[in-house]
Design a protein around this motif. Structure first.
Motif, PDB file in Angstrom:
ATOM      1  N   LEU A  49       0.810  -1.218   0.000  1.00  0.00           N
ATOM      2  CA  LEU A  49       0.000   0.000   0.000  1.00  0.00           C
ATOM      3  C   LEU A  49       0.846   1.272   0.000  1.00  0.00           C
ATOM      4  N   ALA A  50       2.140   1.144   0.221  1.00  0.00           N
ATOM      5  CA  ALA A  50       3.001   2.336   0.223  1.00  0.00           C
ATOM      6  C   ALA A  50       2.944   3.090  -1.103  1.00  0.00           C
ATOM      7  N   PRO A  51       3.055   2.409  -2.268  1.00  0.00           N
ATOM      8  CA  PRO A  51       2.939   3.138  -3.535  1.00  0.00           C
ATOM      9  C   PRO A  51       1.569   3.785  -3.721  1.00  0.00           C
ATOM     10  N   VAL A  52       0.524   3.168  -3.148  1.00  0.00           N
ATOM     11  CA  VAL A  52      -0.816   3.749  -3.229  1.00  0.00           C
ATOM     12  C   VAL A  52      -0.855   5.095  -2.515  1.00  0.00           C
ATOM     13  N   ILE A  53      -0.295   5.136  -1.316  1.00  0.00           N
ATOM     14  CA  ILE A  53      -0.287   6.374  -0.537  1.00  0.00           C
ATOM     15  C   ILE A  53       0.483   7.466  -1.274  1.00  0.00           C
ATOM     16  N   LEU A  54       1.639   7.101  -1.818  1.00  0.00           N
ATOM     17  CA  LEU A  54       2.459   8.090  -2.526  1.00  0.00           C
ATOM     18  C   LEU A  54       1.735   8.612  -3.765  1.00  0.00           C
ATOM     19  N   GLU A  55       1.154   7.719  -4.535  1.00  0.00           N
ATOM     20  CA  GLU A  55       0.479   8.137  -5.765  1.00  0.00           C
ATOM     21  C   GLU A  55      -0.767   8.976  -5.458  1.00  0.00           C
ATOM     22  N   ALA A  56      -1.504   8.577  -4.412  1.00  0.00           N
ATOM     23  CA  ALA A  56      -2.689   9.358  -4.033  1.00  0.00           C
ATOM     24  C   ALA A  56      -2.281  10.761  -3.605  1.00  0.00           C
ATOM     25  N   TYR A  57      -1.175  10.850  -2.893  1.00  0.00           N
ATOM     26  CA  TYR A  57      -0.661  12.160  -2.490  1.00  0.00           C
ATOM     27  C   TYR A  57      -0.319  13.009  -3.711  1.00  0.00           C
ATOM     28  N   LYS A  58       0.331  12.386  -4.680  1.00  0.00           N
ATOM     29  CA  LYS A  58       0.702  13.118  -5.901  1.00  0.00           C
ATOM     30  C   LYS A  58      -0.537  13.631  -6.645  1.00  0.00           C
ATOM     31  N   ARG A  59      -1.657  12.910  -6.477  1.00  0.00           N
ATOM     32  CA  ARG A  59      -2.889  13.309  -7.160  1.00  0.00           C
ATOM     33  C   ARG A  59      -3.769  14.214  -6.296  1.00  0.00           C
ATOM     34  N   GLY A  60      -3.191  14.701  -5.193  1.00  0.00           N
ATOM     35  CA  GLY A  60      -3.907  15.703  -4.399  1.00  0.00           C
ATOM     36  C   GLY A  60      -4.645  15.190  -3.186  1.00  0.00           C
ATOM     37  N   CYS A  61      -4.377  13.952  -2.784  1.00  0.00           N
ATOM     38  CA  CYS A  61      -5.068  13.404  -1.606  1.00  0.00           C
ATOM     39  C   CYS A  61      -4.280  13.713  -0.335  1.00  0.00           C
ATOM     40  N   TYR A  62      -4.608  14.792   0.293  1.00  0.00           N
ATOM     41  CA  TYR A  62      -4.071  15.108   1.620  1.00  0.00           C
ATOM     42  C   TYR A  62      -5.099  15.936   2.353  1.00  0.00           C
ATOM     43  N   PHE A  63      -4.901  16.097   3.654  1.00  0.00           N
ATOM     44  CA  PHE A  63      -5.924  16.702   4.523  1.00  0.00           C
ATOM     45  C   PHE A  63      -7.237  15.928   4.418  1.00  0.00           C
ATOM     46  N   ASP A  64      -7.122  14.596   4.299  1.00  0.00           N
ATOM     47  CA  ASP A  64      -8.322  13.779   4.108  1.00  0.00           C
ATOM     48  C   ASP A  64      -9.265  13.811   5.303  1.00  0.00           C
ATOM     49  N   GLY A  65      -8.772  14.243   6.449  1.00  0.00           N
ATOM     50  CA  GLY A  65      -9.638  14.332   7.619  1.00  0.00           C
ATOM     51  C   GLY A  65     -10.724  15.383   7.484  1.00  0.00           C
ATOM     52  N   TRP A  66     -10.535  16.331   6.583  1.00  0.00           N
ATOM     53  CA  TRP A  66     -11.557  17.338   6.313  1.00  0.00           C
ATOM     54  C   TRP A  66     -12.428  16.856   5.163  1.00  0.00           C
ATOM     55  N   GLU A  67     -13.713  16.826   5.399  1.00  0.00           N
ATOM     56  CA  GLU A  67     -14.641  16.262   4.410  1.00  0.00           C
ATOM     57  C   GLU A  67     -14.502  16.934   3.049  1.00  0.00           C
ATOM     58  N   GLU A  68     -14.309  18.256   3.056  1.00  0.00           N
ATOM     59  CA  GLU A  68     -14.244  18.983   1.788  1.00  0.00           C
ATOM     60  C   GLU A  68     -12.953  18.681   1.014  1.00  0.00           C
ATOM     61  N   CYS A  69     -11.958  18.089   1.700  1.00  0.00           N
ATOM     62  CA  CYS A  69     -10.685  17.761   1.040  1.00  0.00           C
ATOM     63  C   CYS A  69     -10.572  16.277   0.695  1.00  0.00           C
ATOM     64  N   PHE A  70     -11.552  15.492   1.104  1.00  0.00           N
ATOM     65  CA  PHE A  70     -11.475  14.040   0.929  1.00  0.00           C
ATOM     66  C   PHE A  70     -11.873  13.657  -0.496  1.00  0.00           C
ATOM     67  N   LYS A  71     -10.940  13.033  -1.220  1.00  0.00           N
ATOM     68  CA  LYS A  71     -11.161  12.665  -2.624  1.00  0.00           C
ATOM     69  C   LYS A  71     -11.276  11.135  -2.731  1.00  0.00           C
ATOM     70  N   TYR A  72     -12.416  10.625  -2.355  1.00  0.00           N
ATOM     71  CA  TYR A  72     -12.618   9.169  -2.335  1.00  0.00           C
ATOM     72  C   TYR A  72     -12.453   8.563  -3.728  1.00  0.00           C
ATOM     73  N   ASP A  73     -13.034   9.202  -4.726  1.00  0.00           N
ATOM     74  CA  ASP A  73     -12.943   8.669  -6.087  1.00  0.00           C
ATOM     75  C   ASP A  73     -11.494   8.607  -6.572  1.00  0.00           C
ATOM     76  N   THR A  74     -10.694   9.589  -6.155  1.00  0.00           N
ATOM     77  CA  THR A  74      -9.274   9.578  -6.531  1.00  0.00           C
ATOM     78  C   THR A  74      -8.563   8.390  -5.894  1.00  0.00           C
ATOM     79  N   TRP A  75      -8.825   8.154  -4.623  1.00  0.00           N
ATOM     80  CA  TRP A  75      -8.245   6.993  -3.943  1.00  0.00           C
ATOM     81  C   TRP A  75      -8.606   5.699  -4.680  1.00  0.00           C
TER      82      TRP A  75
END
Length: 306
Positions: free
Chosen positions: A244-270
């Motif tokens: 899952l490490a590459p998943v986390i890195l790639e999701a980060y590159k695609r803008g997945c951070y601050f996921d704890g805030w609902e407005e920043c959570f990109k479920y479809d991107t994950w």
């Protein structure tokens, strides 16, 4: 207390306490250095601390006339004392928080939550007689062997608390009661007895959330629940491995951070990242694990043997 869902309760054994002197000193120094006007005494079970009455008494004396508020986030139903809660609240009686965790005694026995309906009745009656009129109840849904009847039990438990308020002849006239149900989605954790069970599916959790809302029939009861999609990701990473490490890195590159805030959570991107990297997230959290299976955490030993 050995609740079967609680990772911290398993891995932090044996119970260790800070001394009353340490707690009071930390609070006073922290307030002086931060300028905050509120302090919360947090632990797995604050009201189980052997010196909690002494700590609250000393803090109230030290903080008298400062406007600084001391709070305890959650009281255990079987260790609740109105005098303790009043020493926290002072003149301000806000809300009290309890954690029955499940809506039926059958489910509470399964998760080893050693509280009963009688414990809740006693705590609620004592609180209402002392002047409280707001209560929050924490529950989980998606627990092993859970049925829709157990979900209905959550609503019935909250309704029972409402009825207890109005059956008390000493309740404040002209003031209604407000009971809030806060319902989290259960996520099985490593190093707990429930590490082997699959997490409930998103479809099932959403159906249970809908059923809970339909089971509440009083305006005195408010329902809050966690988003099942964030809980699903939590379940994936709770029992995931190094793939899952590459998943986390790639999701980060695609803008997945601050996921704890609902407005920043990109479920479809994950989900797209999992698909692009050919990894099935459900493999990690929605299948049972064999008792003899080697897990990503099998090599870790936190030193507790029983």
């Amino acid at each position: 207390r050995g609740c079967r869902f609680c990772q911290a309760g398993m891995t932090y054994r044996p119970v260790r306490e800070r001394s009353a002197d340490q707690i009071v000193s930390s609070v006073i120094q922290g307030l002086e250095k931060t300028g905050y006007d509120e302090v919360s005494l947090t632990s797995l079970s604050t009201t189980d601390h052997s010196c909690i009455r002494d700590v609250l008494g000393r803090l109230n004396r030290r903080l008298e006339d400062t406007g600084i508020r001391v709070s305890i986030p959650s009281q255990r139903l079987d260790s609740f004392g109105v005098d303790m809660a009043e020493s926290v609240a002072g003149e301000k009686k806000g809300g009290l928080t309890f954690a029955p965790e499940a809506g039926s005694q059958r489910m509470r026995d399964i998760i080893n939550k050693n509280v009963t309906e009688e414990d809740l009745d006693r705590a609620a009656k004592a609180a209402f007689e002392a002047g409280w009129n707001r209560m929050k109840l924490y529950f989980m849904m998606g627990l092993p062997t859970e049925t829709m009847e157990d979900i209905e039990g959550i609503a019935e438990t909250a309704q029972k608390v409402v009825d207890l308020y109005y059956s008390n002849p000493r309740h404040a006239k002209g003031r209604g009661v407000q009971v809030t149900i806060s319902c989290a989605c259960f996520v099985p954790k490593p190093h707990t007895p429930f590490q082997f069970v699959p997490m409930d599916t998103e479809e099932s959790l959403q159906a249970k959330q809908k059923h809970l809302l339909e089971s509440v029939h009083s305006r005195k009861i408010k329902v809050n629940y966690h988003d099942s999609t964030t809980s699903f990701l939590e379940g994936v990473f709770a029992k995931g491995d190094r793939r899952l490490a590459p998943v986390i890195l790639e999701a980060y590159k695609r803008g997945c951070y601050f996921d704890g805030w609902e407005e920043c959570f990109k479920y479809d991107t994950w989900m797209q990242v999992f698909e692009d990297l050919d990894i099935d997230p459900k493999f990690y959290c929605q299948r049972p694990i064999g008792l003899d299976e080697v897990t990503p955490w099998s090599h870790m030993d936190y030193g507790v043997t029983h």
